[in-house]
Design an enzyme around this catalytic site. Structure first.
Site: not given
Ligand SMILES: Cc1cc2nc3c(=O)[nH]c(=O)nc-3n(C[C@H](O)[C@H](O)[C@H](O)COP(=O)(O)OP(=O)(O)OC[C@H]3O[C@@H](n4cnc5c(N)ncnc54)[C@H](O)[C@@H]3O)c2cc1C
Ligand code: SF4
Length: 536
Positions: A68, A455
């Site tokens: 993300g 979020h």
């Molecule tokens: C437009 C937007 C703006 C945002 N702005 C903010 C902000 O300013 N501040 C903030 O704190 N948060 C923000 N967020 C939220 C933030 O991006 C997420 O909360 C954060 O990235 C979540 O982290 P994570 O480690 O849970 O997963 P992610 O960072 O979402 O990573 C998960 C990854 O796993 C991959 N994946 C999923 N399933 C599979 C599979 N089966 N096989 C292989 N790969 C897979 C996905 O492609 C993804 O790349 C924003 C989100 C968006 C969409």
């Protein structure tokens, strides 16, 4: 994040990522390049941003090498201490004493700094916050952006400024407002510029466009103590999906709240990981969010200037508003904005909206067209992201929907999340008045009463036992050995702020318990907490 810490400890690490690897110059110039923005590979869209539609909420998330962080606005805020006093993780560790050092590491690794770049939209937010008596709560966001010194226009490339020369060269921010479209200037501190960059440098292998479709214990032991087989397919291929099998001693799931829930539901259902807790999918939280804003047709200021989220303020103890923007030319979102409409959701609100829209067309046809046309939207529009830190939970289940009974999908259950926050609407009106524009809101919220959120957290929460959650206080999955979850799905209470810094800090903590590879006994399993442990 986990990959970097594990490689440092001497493990051989492979990262499977279904999204693509991006270079700054490959990001779309504007949101009209839908195929390079949206991720829907089966429709030929191979971008980095996805929207998933559920009955209760539309979830926005990223999908790329770097997760993300590639599409996020990089607002990185620590939540208040009270978040450790509620939710299923309460009492399982001395969170308030332990977490500060992990937040400090996360802040250093993500290059968090107080935003120095205030654009015209931020100045309008401050002016309006002053008028409604909340100016004292106005703040500059903390962001993961490589910003220039004040007064410097940016665009200066320098050798790695963050990791003593070990990281990549970086370029300073030019305030284009494009952070959520992917930074084309290398100024946003995305994970592929820090954690993943360092992990790869030390030997981790990243497999882009590789979707994990199965994880199962090797035949010698059902609990995974002999290791796992991981099966993948090529995520961007239609027919030749290039299935691959890998074996590993341990597994870390980091697929985001939505991705990890979806994968674990599939694996539980098909018998690959049958012992996953039945709490899977419970305690899914979103901040109550409402997207409103104002359009100022013919604005003399370019409202897209600044960083994506440069500032915010507190309207009251629970209600937090941030000024958000898209870069000049990224006007596609303009197709979704319409007149701000009050009233509780339902038929009456839709009728009122229709009445307002028709009335405006009849009275001021040219002005109304200027308000609703997408062209010039990003330059003339300030999005006000209103977040309420009130605890609202939904549940995700793995079910056949009535309209498509041939296979199971994630479906949402629970109480509706409000799309109408009266105070926020009132603020949008004042904001529009101050700016000399018109208050607006999002069409889908009015028509379908489904809020959007970027979020989404929870669904595999930290708890004392599999009766209450999916992982223990060290993120070890109940029922399996050497299996961990390090993403937003483990978060057990409502944070009330953007979650990425907390997800990073929690993952730092979880990985700090893993011994160096040479000392690993490969028998790390989740502990069911005793009352003595909880009391301690
Ligand atoms: C437009 C937007 C703006 C945002 N702005 C903010 C902000 O300013 N501040 C903030 O704190 N948060 C923000 N967020 C939220 C933030 O991006 C997420 O909360 C954060 O990235 C979540 O982290 P994570 O480690 O849970 O997963 P992610 O960072 O979402 O990573 C998960 C990854 O796993 C991959 N994946 C999923 N399933 C599979 C599979 N089966 N096989 C292989 N790969 C897979 C996905 O492609 C993804 O790349 C924003 C989100 C968006 C969409
Ligand atoms: S404002 Fe522009 S240059 Fe600065 S981080 Fe965001 S996208 Fe990159």
């Amino acid at each position: 994040m986990a990959a970097h810490r594990l490689v440092e400890k001497g493990y051989r690490v492979a990262v499977m990522e279904m999204g693509r690897r991006w270079r700054p110059e490959d990001f779309p110039r504007t949101s009209w390049s839908i195929h390079r923005w949206f991720w829907r590979p089966k429709l030929g869209l191979r971008g980095f941003f996805d929207m998933r539609f559920f009955r209760h909420v539309t979830i926005l998330h990223g999908c790329a090498v770097g997760g993300g962080s590639v599409t996020y606005a990089s607002t990185l805020l620590a939540p208040p201490d009270k978040v450790w006093e509620s939710g299923n993780w309460h009492g399982l560790a001395d969170w308030k004493a332990e977490m500060p050092r992990h937040y400090a590491t996360a802040v250093r690794m993500l290059g968090v700094t107080e935003n120095k770049i205030l654009g015209p939209a931020d100045r309008l937010l401050k002016k309006t916050a002053d008028i409604v008596g909340c100016g004292h709560t106005f703040y500059h966001t903390h962001v993961g952006i490589f910003e220039p010194e004040e007064g410097d226009p940016g665009s200066k490339t320098v050798p790695d400024p963050f990791f003593g020369g070990e990281g990549p060269p970086r370029t300073t921010c030019i305030s284009c407002g494009g952070c959520m479209m992917g930074c084309r200037y290398g100024a946003k501190n995305t994970l592929d510029q820090n954690y993943l960059y360092l992990a790869e440098k030390r030997g981790a292998r990243v497999f882009p466009e590789t979707k994990v479709v199965n994880v199962k214990p090797l035949p010698a032991s059902d609990d995974g103590s002999s290791g796992y087989e991981v099966q993948t397919v090529r995520s961007t291929a239609w027919i030749r999906r290039h299935p691959q099998r890998f074996t590993s001693r341990g597994v870390v799931f980091s697929a985001s709240a939505l991705g990890t829930m979806e994968l674990l539901f599939q694996l539980k259902e098909k018998g690959s990981l049958p012992a996953i807790s039945r709490q899977l999918g419970k305690h899914v939280r979103t901040n109550s969010e409402s997207l409103i804003g104002a359009r100022i047709p013919g604005s003399s200021d370019d409202l897209s200037q600044g960083i994506a989220i440069g500032s915010g303020f507190y309207l009251d103890e629970h209600t937090h508003i941030e000024a958000v923007r898209y870069p000049n030319g990224s006007d596609a979102m303009g197709l979704l904005t319409t007149f701000l409409t009050d009233r509780r959701p339902g038929r009456h609100r839709i009728l009122l909206w229709l009445q307002n829209a028709l009335g405006s067309f009849v009275r001021h046809p040219f002005h109304t067209l200027r308000l609703l046309r997408p062209w010039g939207w990003a330059r003339e529009f300030v999005v006000l992201l209103c977040m309420q830190a009130l605890d609202g939970q939904i549940q995700m289940r793995w079910q056949r929907p009535w309209f498509w009974p041939f296979r199971k999908f994630l479906v949402s259950r629970g109480q509706k999340i409000p799309t109408y926050i009266p105070k926020a609407n009132e603020f949008a009106r004042t904001f529009a008045q101050v700016a000399g524009g018109t208050a607006m809101s999002m069409l889908p919220e009015i028509l379908f009463d489904v809020p959007g959120t970027a979020h989404c957290i929870g669904g595999c929460v930290i708890a004392d036992s599999p009766i209450r959650g999916v992982v223990d206080y060290r993120h070890r999955v109940f029922g399996y050995k050497n299996m961990y979850i390090c993403d937003g799905s483990v978060v057990s209470s409502n944070l009330g702020v953007n979650p990425s810094l907390t997800i990073t800090a929690l993952s730092e903590r979880a990985m700090s318990f893993i011994p160096p590879a040479k000392e690993s006994q490969w028998n790390d399993g989740a502990e069911v907490a005793t009352s003595a442990h909880i009391a301690a």
